[in-house]
Design a protein around this motif. Structure first.
Motif, mmCIF file in Angstrom:
data_model
loop_
_atom_site.group_PDB
_atom_site.id
_atom_site.type_symbol
_atom_site.label_atom_id
_atom_site.label_comp_id
_atom_site.label_asym_id
_atom_site.label_seq_id
_atom_site.Cartn_x
_atom_site.Cartn_y
_atom_site.Cartn_z
ATOM 1 N N ARG A 35 -1.470 7.464 -3.005
ATOM 2 C CA ARG A 35 -2.483 7.292 -1.948
ATOM 3 C C ARG A 35 -3.583 6.342 -2.428
ATOM 4 O O ARG A 35 -4.019 5.452 -1.700
ATOM 5 N N TRP A 36 -4.022 6.536 -3.691
ATOM 6 C CA TRP A 36 -5.068 5.675 -4.249
ATOM 7 C C TRP A 36 -4.580 4.236 -4.330
ATOM 8 O O TRP A 36 -5.303 3.312 -3.949
ATOM 9 N N LEU A 37 -3.358 4.043 -4.824
ATOM 10 C CA LEU A 37 -2.815 2.683 -4.918
ATOM 11 C C LEU A 37 -2.705 2.032 -3.549
ATOM 12 O O LEU A 37 -3.044 0.844 -3.392
ATOM 13 N N LEU A 38 -2.240 2.766 -2.573
ATOM 14 C CA LEU A 38 -2.128 2.196 -1.226
ATOM 15 C C LEU A 38 -3.488 1.765 -0.695
ATOM 16 O O LEU A 38 -3.594 0.760 0.012
ATOM 17 N N ASP A 39 -4.525 2.511 -1.038
ATOM 18 C CA ASP A 39 -5.877 2.184 -0.582
ATOM 19 C C ASP A 39 -6.527 1.059 -1.383
ATOM 20 O O ASP A 39 -7.354 0.323 -0.850
ATOM 21 N N HIS A 40 -6.170 0.929 -2.667
ATOM 22 C CA HIS A 40 -6.897 0.017 -3.550
ATOM 23 C C HIS A 40 -6.080 -1.160 -4.077
ATOM 24 O O HIS A 40 -6.648 -2.206 -4.393
ATOM 25 N N ASP A 41 -4.791 -1.006 -4.215
ATOM 26 C CA ASP A 41 -3.946 -2.086 -4.732
ATOM 27 C C ASP A 41 -2.520 -1.916 -4.208
ATOM 28 O O ASP A 41 -1.606 -1.562 -4.961
ATOM 29 N N PRO A 42 -2.329 -2.167 -2.927
ATOM 30 C CA PRO A 42 -1.036 -1.903 -2.287
ATOM 31 C C PRO A 42 0.151 -2.587 -2.958
ATOM 32 O O PRO A 42 1.266 -2.075 -2.908
ATOM 33 N N ALA A 43 -0.070 -3.715 -3.621
ATOM 34 C CA ALA A 43 1.025 -4.426 -4.273
ATOM 35 C C ALA A 43 1.657 -3.587 -5.386
ATOM 36 O O ALA A 43 2.838 -3.752 -5.703
ATOM 37 N N LEU A 44 0.886 -2.695 -5.970
ATOM 38 C CA LEU A 44 1.395 -1.842 -7.048
ATOM 39 C C LEU A 44 1.939 -0.503 -6.554
ATOM 40 O O LEU A 44 2.450 0.285 -7.348
ATOM 41 N N ALA A 45 1.831 -0.246 -5.277
ATOM 42 C CA ALA A 45 2.233 1.045 -4.706
ATOM 43 C C ALA A 45 3.741 1.071 -4.495
ATOM 44 O O ALA A 45 4.242 0.787 -3.407
ATOM 45 N N GLU A 46 4.471 1.408 -5.543
ATOM 46 C CA GLU A 46 5.930 1.446 -5.479
ATOM 47 C C GLU A 46 6.394 2.477 -4.439
ATOM 48 O O GLU A 46 6.009 3.628 -4.486
ATOM 49 N N GLY A 47 7.203 2.028 -3.528
ATOM 50 C CA GLY A 47 7.700 2.910 -2.481
ATOM 51 C C GLY A 47 6.852 2.865 -1.221
ATOM 52 O O GLY A 47 7.307 3.230 -0.153
ATOM 53 N N GLY A 48 5.591 2.487 -1.379
ATOM 54 C CA GLY A 48 4.701 2.311 -0.247
ATOM 55 C C GLY A 48 4.520 3.544 0.620
ATOM 56 O O GLY A 48 4.624 4.686 0.157
ATOM 57 N N VAL A 49 4.275 3.299 1.881
ATOM 58 C CA VAL A 49 3.989 4.364 2.834
ATOM 59 C C VAL A 49 5.197 5.294 2.999
ATOM 60 O O VAL A 49 5.027 6.504 3.144
ATOM 61 N N ALA A 50 6.386 4.748 2.929
ATOM 62 C CA ALA A 50 7.581 5.587 3.073
ATOM 63 C C ALA A 50 7.634 6.638 1.962
ATOM 64 O O ALA A 50 7.931 7.806 2.218
ATOM 65 N N GLU A 51 7.354 6.227 0.740
ATOM 66 C CA GLU A 51 7.352 7.178 -0.383
ATOM 67 C C GLU A 51 6.222 8.191 -0.220
ATOM 68 O O GLU A 51 6.393 9.375 -0.519
#
Length: 119
Positions: A35-51
């Motif tokens: 959740r933090w990665l999606l909010d702050h650095d989406p490029a590093l959010a492996e799996g993204g919203v689906a995960e």
């Protein structure tokens, strides 16, 4: 109607749930990190919203399994579980807080966590 536990029954159920509780705590941490990665650095959010949605579904399933046993979930971080019980003819909740080794506390239903006392 809520299930009524004895102290021994509540402790036994808690022991049975130790692995699912461990899994819940680990998944909760993964959820928070993603959740933090999606909010702050989406490029590093492996799996993204689906995960994130998949983790959320696993968390919900874990909580449902606890609730299905008649246990009340009162908090998620830290995990706080209450087991309806009767002590000396009084309705109480046997209280387990994440980090406790077993159930050693209770509180009257109407007092909540602030009214916790040792068994």
């Amino acid at each position: 109607m809520d299930r009524i536990f004895t102290v021994d029954e509540a402790r036994a159920v808690l022991t049975e749930l130790s692995k699912p509780i461990e899994a819940f705590v680990a998944q909760r941490a993964e959820f928070a990190e993603l959740r933090w990665l999606l909010d702050h650095d989406p490029a590093l959010a492996e799996g993204g919203v689906a995960e994130l949605k998949a983790l959320e579904a696993r968390l919900d399933t874990g909580l449902a399994a606890v609730r299905d046993r008649g246990i009340q979930v009162k908090g998620l971080a830290p995990l706080l579980l209450d087991f309806p019980a009767t002590l000396d003819t009084q309705s109480v909740l046997l209280c387990w807080l994440e980090g406790d080794s077993t159930i050693e506390w209770y509180h009257r239903v109407e007092l909540g966590f602030m009214g916790r006392r040792r068994l």
